[in-house]
Design an enzyme around this catalytic site. Structure first.
Site, short mmCIF file in Angstrom:
data_model
loop_
_atom_site.label_atom_id
_atom_site.label_comp_id
_atom_site.label_asym_id
_atom_site.label_seq_id
_atom_site.Cartn_x
_atom_site.Cartn_y
_atom_site.Cartn_z
N LYS A 114 -26.43 -52.55 -7.35
CA LYS A 114 -25.05 -52.80 -6.91
C LYS A 114 -24.05 -52.21 -7.91
CE LYS A 114 -26.43 -56.97 -4.44
NZ LYS A 114 -26.74 -58.39 -4.58
N GLU A 161 -21.01 -51.95 3.61
CA GLU A 161 -20.30 -53.06 2.95
C GLU A 161 -21.25 -54.16 2.46
OE1 GLU A 161 -16.67 -53.41 2.44
OE2 GLU A 161 -17.73 -54.71 1.05
N1 HSE Z 1 -30.98 -61.05 -3.35
C1 HSE Z 1 -29.60 -60.72 -3.34
C2 HSE Z 1 -28.85 -61.79 -4.14
C3 HSE Z 1 -29.09 -60.70 -1.93
O1 HSE Z 1 -29.45 -62.78 -4.53
O2 HSE Z 1 -27.67 -61.59 -4.38
C4 HSE Z 1 -27.72 -60.13 -1.83
O3 HSE Z 1 -27.73 -58.76 -2.08
#
Ligand code: HSE
Ligand code: NDP
Length: 437
Positions: free
Chosen positions: A204, A128
């Site tokens: 992502k 998650e």
């Molecule tokens: N480096 C990532 C961000 C951390 O700034 O969203 C979260 O995945």
């Protein structure tokens, strides 16, 4: 009430908060799981640092030895990166451990191997925290929406870049000052290139697209543009249009007009900075917050919002997964496995339908607009709005297009750059999200 033994890999920004929550919420977690969680060991790179709530004898640099130990039930990986994280997770699953990871880079680059191992060894694999930090987003896609038909996922999934763009918009901060602040606050990846060049958001997006469309998507399939080229002129141009610049991750199922492939011609998965109207809910996502819209056929539009980065918020998601896998172990069951039966092709960016905002400096004389309009027409790109401001001999033109294939829009911009009457194309940005305000 036999304790469940947890091996923690990594004790940095996220790992140290996982340790704190395990320590502070021990009694509640025991009651919720039906068995206590016990830290079996913590793998780190440097042994000479004091780690709060971790007895020194639990620290080790031998991560592989720790994950394969017989007295370990659950492995939590918050090291990040591809190796040694991949080998550690594979070894953990092979030796019967349940696995929790926050490692989007690994899942997006080599998800096939990791998900394949979970299937092969019958291991629980929860992740998650890998997308949008604290926001429960993957569990809804994996479980709650698995009976629906997801059409689109669009959102802000990188806290660091959102923080930078927000600071540039709200107080005129420079890119480098804003990045430094984001690093100090623990939002940025170890190497902030992953954030500012869009690699983190692309990873992502790949995970989201794979879950949403049940189709294999890896980081390499994602069209990616970061924010390093976003200038003060772009931010000012957006302001003048009552818009803001946001780094968006967009995953779309593109329908097949003839209904083949279960109605899908393919999927478009992309990450780039785009202008969105200030009235749109995504425009009000400030600082390092994330927000994601999921549009599904029966459920309609759903919005997920919250902290997308930072130690404690991310640790909350990790703990949620840890409780889930622990409960599964207590109940002798396991969570859902990933299926990518749809096998939809990932479409090239050129075929994606987008809109452009183009700002250019031109000579202010008769026939200039006509030449420019002719170029747009030649590429079959329809102009939605034009604004001109004169400066002596020159003029600044702002053109916003209607929706067109990205390849046609890009070719139009290339054509503009070659026209003698165009002094400079000073800003080019996609325009998105105006249809879900
Ligand atoms: N480096 C990532 C961000 C951390 O700034 O969203 C979260 O995945
Ligand atoms: P950090 O860089 O802060 O911490 C990494 C930890 O891993 C450190 O404790 C480091 O040890 C340890 N480590 C590194 N290499 C090894 C190795 N070879 N063997 C054993 N330990 C090792 O990273 P974060 O906590 O920020 O991120 C961890 C994961 O969480 C990443 O996958 C990241 O993408 C993900 N994530 C992070 C978020 C955030 O806001 N920071 C949000 C969402 C996900 P040492 O302490 O000795 O250096």
């Amino acid at each position: 009430m036999k304790p469940l033994r947890v091996a923690l890999l990594g004790c940095g920004t996220v790992g140290s908060e996982v340790v704190r929550l395990l320590h502070e919420q021990a009694a509640d977690l025991t009651a919720r799981i039906g068995a206590p969680l016990e830290l079996a060991g913590v793998a780190v790179r440097r042994l000479d640092r004091t780690r709060e709530h971790v007895a020194p004898e639990l620290l080790t640099t031998d991560a592989m030895g720790l994950v394969t130990r017989e007295d370990v039930d659950i492995v939590v990986e918050v090291i990040g990166g591809i190796e040694p994280a991949r080998s550690l997770l594979l070894a953990a699953m092979k030796s019967g451990k349940s696995v929790v990871t926050a490692n989007k880079a690994l899942l997006a680059e080599d998800g096939e191997t990791i998900f394949g191992a979970a299937r092969e060894y019958g291991a629980d694999l929860y992740y998650e925290a890998a997308v949008a930090g604290a926001i429960p987003l993957l569990r809804p896609l994996r479980e709650s929406l698995v009976g629906d038909h997801v059409k689109r996922v669009i959102g802000i999934v990188n806290g660091t870049t959102n923080y930078i763009l927000d600071r540039m918009d709200s107080c005129g901060a420079s890119f480098s000052d804003a990045l430094e602040e984001a690093q100090e606050l623990g939002y940025a990846e170890a190497d902030p290139t992953a954030d500012v060049e869009g690699f983190d958001a692309a990873a992502k997006a790949a995970i989201l697209a794979q879950l949403a469309f049940h189709t294999p998507v890896s980081a390499a399939d994602v069209h990616r543009e970061g924010i390093t080229e976003v200038s003060a002129a772009d931010v000012a141009g957006a302001k003048a249009m009552d818009s803001v610049v946001k780094l968006l991750a967009i995953c779309e199922r593109v329908p097949d007009p003839e209904g083949r492939n279960n109605g899908g011609r393919g999927v478009s998965v992309r990450v780039y900075p785009a202008m969105i109207p200030r009235s749109h809910p995504l425009a009000s996502v400030r600082e390092a917050y994330n927000a994601v819209f999921v549009e599904a056929e029966s459920a309609g539009s759903l919005m997920f919002y919250g902290a997308g980065a930072g130690g404690a918020p991310t640790a909350s998601a990790v703990l949620g997964d840890l409780v889930a896998v622990a409960r599964n172990r207590v109940g002798g069951t396991r969570g859902p496995v990933e299926v990518t039966y749809a096998e939809l092709p990932v479409l090239p960016m050129g075929e994606t339908i987008t809109r452009y905002y183009i700002q250019l400096d031109v000579a202010d004389r008769s026939g200039v607009l006509a030449q420019i309009a002719e170029l747009f027409a030649r590429h079959d790109v329809s102009i939605q709005a034009v604004r001109q401001e004169g400066y002596g001999e020159d003029a600044q033109l702002v053109i916003v297009t209607h929706r067109a294939p990205d390849a046609a829009l890009a070719a139009t911009v290339e054509g503009l750059r070659r026209l003698d009457i165009v002094r400079e194309v000073s800003s080019v940005m996609r325009v998105e999200a105006d249809e879900i305000a």
